[in-house]
Design an enzyme around this catalytic site. Structure first.
Site, PDB file in Angstrom:
ATOM      1  CE1 TYR A 108      -4.008   1.993   2.077  1.00  9.37           C
ATOM      2  CE2 TYR A 108      -3.646   2.198  -0.263  1.00  9.37           C
ATOM      3  CZ  TYR A 108      -4.379   2.505   0.871  1.00  9.37           C
ATOM      4  OH  TYR A 108      -5.454   3.319   0.777  1.00  9.37           O
ATOM      5  CD  GLU A 133      -1.929   5.314  -6.386  1.00 11.08           C
ATOM      6  OE1 GLU A 133      -2.668   6.214  -5.936  1.00 11.08           O
ATOM      7  OE2 GLU A 133      -2.133   4.105  -6.185  1.00 11.08           O
TER       8      GLU A 133
END
Lengths: 230, 363
Positions: A152, A159
């Site tokens: 995660y 991103e």
């Protein structure tokens, strides 16, 4: 009484469809994983691997939009809003950032989030497949609720770095931006919008991360109790 | 003989009753005295006097448990049977001052509905102890405060943008550009709308005693204030473009806006009058006022007029953010209208059957 009956779960037809959907998605992300490995072996470096898996990535990540439909129809017991939010953020990154800003496709941060997404999605879709068939191996369950601890943050970093890399190009080309004056008296600055998106990660990411940690404690300790009682 | 004596006693009793219990000594003193003594001795058969009844009132005890931990918070005792849930809440507030009555949510079962304040305690009781589960409903705010805050914000915010604060707009541009009359008209209409809402909140609407959680007020304010800022920014911008069809578009839209405002006002007045006269037993009827004639077609004309106002405002200013706001308002009001329409269908079935909820004929 009535609400309980509705929540009993999908019917046989819906279950069959969901199994097919999840198997197809698992296969798709495996294709992407294999594509990445093959490209790495062929090129000898891990730079610019995006181009080798561009098409399957776009196809299968966009296919995840169906999951919003599944929640809306009630065949999957998740919240529509939450699922929509998660899927739309992925689709946004795939199309509105990586696809639209071509200069960003050679960045290493793209590889970072693609790898994170690939591993996560393979495990997630196989988890759903096995759950629907009521034969969930403990390994898959463990993987789903443990590997996220690393994947995660890895995905989020990839991103954010990608969006950050795209900023100067957006500013330069005025991508997706409208300025005044115009007939409908409206303006939109994509550059500012991207900055706001990056800022929004700050409150959202910790909440989701700790939610998953909490789920992990609940699910894995529950399984251990089951095993002990057996 | 005993029977005859009894008969005479009962006759005498009725005599005594007729004379208000006053003893009237007839010429037959001894006989009446005998009857009187019988009367006293048979006193047990007469209905008990009110003084005896007092000690037989059953007071209830209300045990209040926390809904999550199931721990007892406090016991409210000496609750008279005629009291309502609101009285219990007041007593609970005295025992635990941090929870004032409007913040207290009481349920009979852990997942049951919240009980209304007007419920009689006796109707809940199975025994002399009643167990209720308590949920903290959070900081509450009265409806008047809610609406006043929600409507004052947009009024002031729009004016801030109208006067073109230097921090928002570039000063050089602001001073240069000539402002199209529609900008002034838009400011006037916008302020008119919110001033009307504020005056109606203060003088027309009659709110039920209820309260609403503070969270709702913050959400509502964020929505209204946020959108007003967004709309006001574009309309008052130096680079604002007036509507494509010029003066005709502006005048027709302004006229429609004013008519919708008037209509909304008269409908609210009519609804408030209905609440005042207490005649909630029938659907509001149209009067000589042509604006109220919408009652014939639609069950929630106030929402119709409000939607009309915002659509006219959008057409008048030709601003996309205003259009988005109008769109969202129409959706929100359609949902409210649908709910209200269902309620009316249940209550006033024959009249409301052929009416639409918000848009005549269509919906």
């Amino acid at each position: 009484g009535r609400s309980r009956r509705r929540r009993r779960g999908p019917g046989a037809l819906a279950t069959a469809y969901l199994v097919i959907y999840n198997v197809v998605m698992t296969a798709g992300w495996l294709v992407i994983a294999v594509g990445l490995v093959r490209a790495y072996l062929a090129k000898g470096s891990y730079h610019s691997l995006y181009y080798s898996i561009e098409k399957p990535l776009k196809f299968f990540q966009t296919g995840a939009l169906l999951e919003i439909l599944h929640c809306a129809l009630g065949i999957v017991p998740s919240s529509v809003v939450l699922t929509a939010f998660q899927v739309m953020s992925r689709v946004f990154l795939t199309w509105a950032v990586t696809h639209s800003v071509k200069e960003v496709q050679t960045e290493d941060s793209v590889l970072l989030f693609v790898v994170a997404w690939t591993i996560t999605e393979i495990i997630r879709y196989s988890f759903y497949t096995f759950s629907l068939l009521n034969h969930l191996p403990y390994l898959i369950k463990w993987a789903r609720y443990t590997l996220f601890i690393v994947l995660y943050p890895m995905g989020v970093s990839g991103e954010l770095l990608t969006i950050y890399a795209a900023l100067p190009f957006v500013r330069q080309s005025g991508l997706y931006s409208i300025s005044l004056p115009n007939k409908y008296n409206f303006s939109f600055d994509y550059y500012t919008f991207l900055i706001l998106v990056m800022i929004s990660y700050i409150p959202i990411f910790p909440q989701l991360y700790f939610h998953m940690l909490h789920q992990r404690r609940k699910v894995l300790s529950h399984t251990e109790e089951h095993r002990k009682s057996e | 003989m005993h029977q005859r004596q009894k008969l005479r006693t009962s006759e005498h009793r009725s005599d005594l009753a007729a004379h208000g219990g006053a003893l009237s000594m007839s010429h037959n003193d001894s006989r009446s005295f005998f009857n009187f003594s019988q009367l006293v001795l048979s006193a047990g058969q007469i209905k008990p006097s009110p003084a005896l009844k007092h000690s037989k009132i059953t007071y209830f005890e209300v045990e209040i448990l926390d809904v999550q931990s199931k721990k007892q918070i406090c016991i409210v005792d000496k609750v008279p049977p005629a009291s309502t849930l609101l009285d219990v809440k007041h007593k609970f507030h005295k025992a635990c001052p941090q929870w004032y009555p409007s913040r207290v949510g009481l349920q009979l079962e852990r997942n049951g509905p919240f009980l209304k304040d007007s419920i009689n305690i006796q109707s809940l009781a199975v025994s002399s102890i009643i167990t209720l589960y308590f949920t903290d409903l959070g900081q509450q705010v009265g409806w008047t405060t809610f609406f006043l805050t929600e409507y004052t914000g947009p009024l002031l915010i729009y004016l801030l943008f109208y006067i073109r604060l230097s921090t928002i707009y570039d000063q050089v541009e602001s001073r240069k550009n000539f402002r199209h009359p529609v900008v002034h008209l838009a400011c006037f209409c916008h302020c008119l709308h919110y001033i009307r809402h504020l005056l109606e909140t203060l003088f027309v609407h009659k709110f039920s005693e209820g309260h609403t959680p503070l969270k709702n007020m913050i959400k509502g304010c964020a929505f209204y204030w946020g959108f007003t800022s967004w709309i006001a920014y574009y309309i008052n911008h130096p680079r604002y473009t007036p509507p494509s069809f010029g003066h005709r578009q502006v005048s027709y839209a302004a006229l429609a806006f004013l008519m919708c405002e008037a209509g909304n006002h008269f409908i609210n007045v009519a609804l408030a009058h209905q609440t005042n006269s207490g005649s909630k037993t029938c659907f509001p009827s149209p009067t000589y006022n042509p604006f109220t004639w919408l009652f014939l077609l639609v069950s929630c004309p106030n929402y119709t007029y409000e939607a009309g106002s915002w659509i006219s405002f959008t057409v008048m200013t030709q601003t996309l953010p205003a259009g988005i706001f109008a769109f969202l308002m129409v959706i929100q009001m359609s949902l409210w209208a649908k709910k209200k329409h269902k309620l009316y269908l249940k209550r006033f079935y024959p009249e409301v059957r052929r009416k639409a909820a918000m848009i005549p004929i269509i919906f």
